[in-house]
Design an enzyme around this catalytic site. Sequence first.
Site, PDB file in Angstrom:
ATOM      1  N   LYS A 121      29.538  59.495  43.638  1.00 45.76           N
ATOM      2  CA  LYS A 121      28.287  59.668  44.619  1.00 45.76           C
ATOM      3  C   LYS A 121      28.850  58.255  45.054  1.00 45.76           C
ATOM      4  O   LYS A 121      29.826  57.200  44.463  1.00 45.76           O
ATOM      5  CB  LYS A 121      27.172  59.210  43.804  1.00 45.76           C
ATOM      6  CG  LYS A 121      25.758  58.510  44.208  1.00 45.76           C
ATOM      7  CD  LYS A 121      24.687  57.906  43.303  1.00 45.76           C
ATOM      8  CE  LYS A 121      23.495  57.118  44.451  1.00 45.76           C
ATOM      9  NZ  LYS A 121      22.262  57.555  43.093  1.00 45.76           N
ATOM     10  N   SER A 148      17.882  59.774  44.626  1.00 44.39           N
ATOM     11  CA  SER A 148      18.930  59.269  45.410  1.00 44.39           C
ATOM     12  C   SER A 148      19.660  59.955  45.163  1.00 44.39           C
ATOM     13  O   SER A 148      20.606  59.902  46.589  1.00 44.39           O
ATOM     14  CB  SER A 148      19.105  57.828  45.302  1.00 44.39           C
ATOM     15  OG  SER A 148      20.189  57.403  44.603  1.00 44.39           O
ATOM     16  N   SER A 179      17.411  59.333  39.532  1.00 49.02           N
ATOM     17  CA  SER A 179      18.177  59.379  40.153  1.00 49.02           C
ATOM     18  C   SER A 179      18.650  60.435  39.887  1.00 49.02           C
ATOM     19  O   SER A 179      19.643  61.376  41.252  1.00 49.02           O
ATOM     20  CB  SER A 179      18.449  58.288  41.303  1.00 49.02           C
ATOM     21  OG  SER A 179      17.469  57.872  41.937  1.00 49.02           O
TER      22      SER A 179
HETATM   23  N1  GLN Z   1      12.746  56.831  43.790  1.00 48.65           N
HETATM   24  C1  GLN Z   1      13.440  55.756  43.112  1.00 48.65           C
HETATM   25  C2  GLN Z   1      13.260  54.823  43.695  1.00 48.65           C
HETATM   26  O1  GLN Z   1      14.067  54.316  44.934  1.00 48.65           O
HETATM   27  C3  GLN Z   1      14.387  55.756  41.600  1.00 48.65           C
HETATM   28  C4  GLN Z   1      16.010  55.896  42.733  1.00 48.65           C
HETATM   29  C5  GLN Z   1      16.766  55.895  41.457  1.00 48.65           C
HETATM   30  O2  GLN Z   1      16.610  55.882  40.586  1.00 48.65           O
HETATM   31  N2  GLN Z   1      18.176  55.687  42.039  1.00 48.65           N
HETATM   32  O3  GLN Z   1      13.370  53.208  43.056  1.00 48.65           O
END
Ligand code: GLN
Length: 516
Positions: free
Chosen positions: A102, A177, A201
């Site tokens: 990532k 994400s 995410s």
């Molecule tokens: N969807 C969640 C957020 O937008 C979690 C994101 C994540 O785990 N990085 O905060």
Amino acid sequence: MRQSKKTEAFLFRLSWAGVNKMNFTSMSISDIQQGLAQGAFSALEIAQESIDRVAQVDESVHAYLEFTAEAALKSAQAIDDAIAKNTFGELGPLAGVPVAFKDNMNMEGTHTTCSSHMLENYRSPYTATCVERVLEAGAIPLGKLNMDEFAFGSSTETSYFGPTYNPWDLERVPGGSSGGSAAAVAAGLATATLGSDTGGSIRQPASFCGVVGVKPTYGVVSRYGVVAFGSSLDQVGPFARSVEDAAIVMNALVRGGSDHRDCTSQSINTDFTANLNEGVSGMRIGIVPAFMEAEGLDAEVKERIEEAAKKLEAQGAELVEIELPNAQAAMSAYYVLGPCEAFSNLARFDSVRYGYCVEGCKDLNEQYELSRAGGFGVEARRRIMLGSYLLSSGVYDKYYYPAQQVRTLITQDYTYAYHKVDCILTPVSPRTAFKFGEINDPTSMYLSDMFTISINIAGNGGMSVPVGLGSKSGLPIGAQLICPAFRDENMFRVAAELERCYGAASVAPAFAKVGE
Ligand code: GLN
């Protein structure tokens, strides 16, 4: 009759390739290593053919932001040298395995953009521990993967460089994400990848793309060198097409014990592959009725999770109903704690120390203002504004402090539940992958993580395993397994059983033959 090594190698190659070209990024870790050990192919072939396939196929998926061909060939050469010297067996557990990271993980010499205009030109001067450990284990690095900007989001739509497409249906999001990390594995563009999970995410995109995704217990994997979103919530973990492959990557990540460069990292003395064949007989698996009745949970997801529970029961597990009474407040606590931590972590991107800089301003204040306004996208700015408000004097006591109290209550709920169960089974996401633009108000997007967020708040482990396709949508559905902190092997054991029931994840149908 025993076959010669050469014949064995030839037959192995034939069984995989059909034609001349091998599709290394669609193979399992053990098949890759068997092939290397038998001389069916070389690590350089793996590297070169993987790079070629990814470059060709990724045009339609857009999982990758950067290819690291040079580093891939260098790692491959080292493996081939070891094979020539007969020391292949001494290499690490990921020798010869094509992987990718990532883009919030530093890898020396690469860009680490966090999919943000702010860091578009940032080059890593050093390597994150998680990346380092995977490379030390012998992996072949193919590149860096797309994500929501600074990991804010659930669809990878907020990437400054454009979205990633779900390999199961290119009109749909891969989740987020870590959407690039999930899509790369699902399209057979890497054997395994790393993602990060602050509220869901890793698990949610794994569910949307039909692959295995693991968020280990907080502290199991070092965060050193991973660009921070919410430092008390972030955790790095693997994506793979099988539970065994994910377990092998976990072994590589924890090899070497705790990392002195991350004071929250802890060593875990576990071989993640050890109990995969033990079955679930005698295990107590928690079911949370309130989650199964939650508003917004799609019928086809509920159906698959109930079926998964029945299958585990049929294999000898005991299903136990449990309550997590404070979990309903997890979302509210997260959207206080997350933005507060993000606000303070993102303060470093000030155009002086890092990042995009608007030149020719009349003073430093104007430079900060214009650079931050221009460098961050809408969702990042929303989180920063929210965090700065929530931490301001007078407001802090009303939100941040109670959110921390809620955090303690949620953690206690889990501790109490684990007196009765060894593992908990829930949905990952209330629905399957949605179409681009389909969810455009932030609050609805936030609901994507309704079942995953409480695990980051409590710090225990969670993973997503594929449990078939939706009866209506025909799209992948993941089941979430949750384990007590530092008992991550429990969820791997159950995950392996589910995989035996449903079969290992495959490359998404449209990509299974592409590039061969
Ligand atoms: N969807 C969640 C957020 O937008 C979690 C994101 C994540 O785990 N990085 O905060």
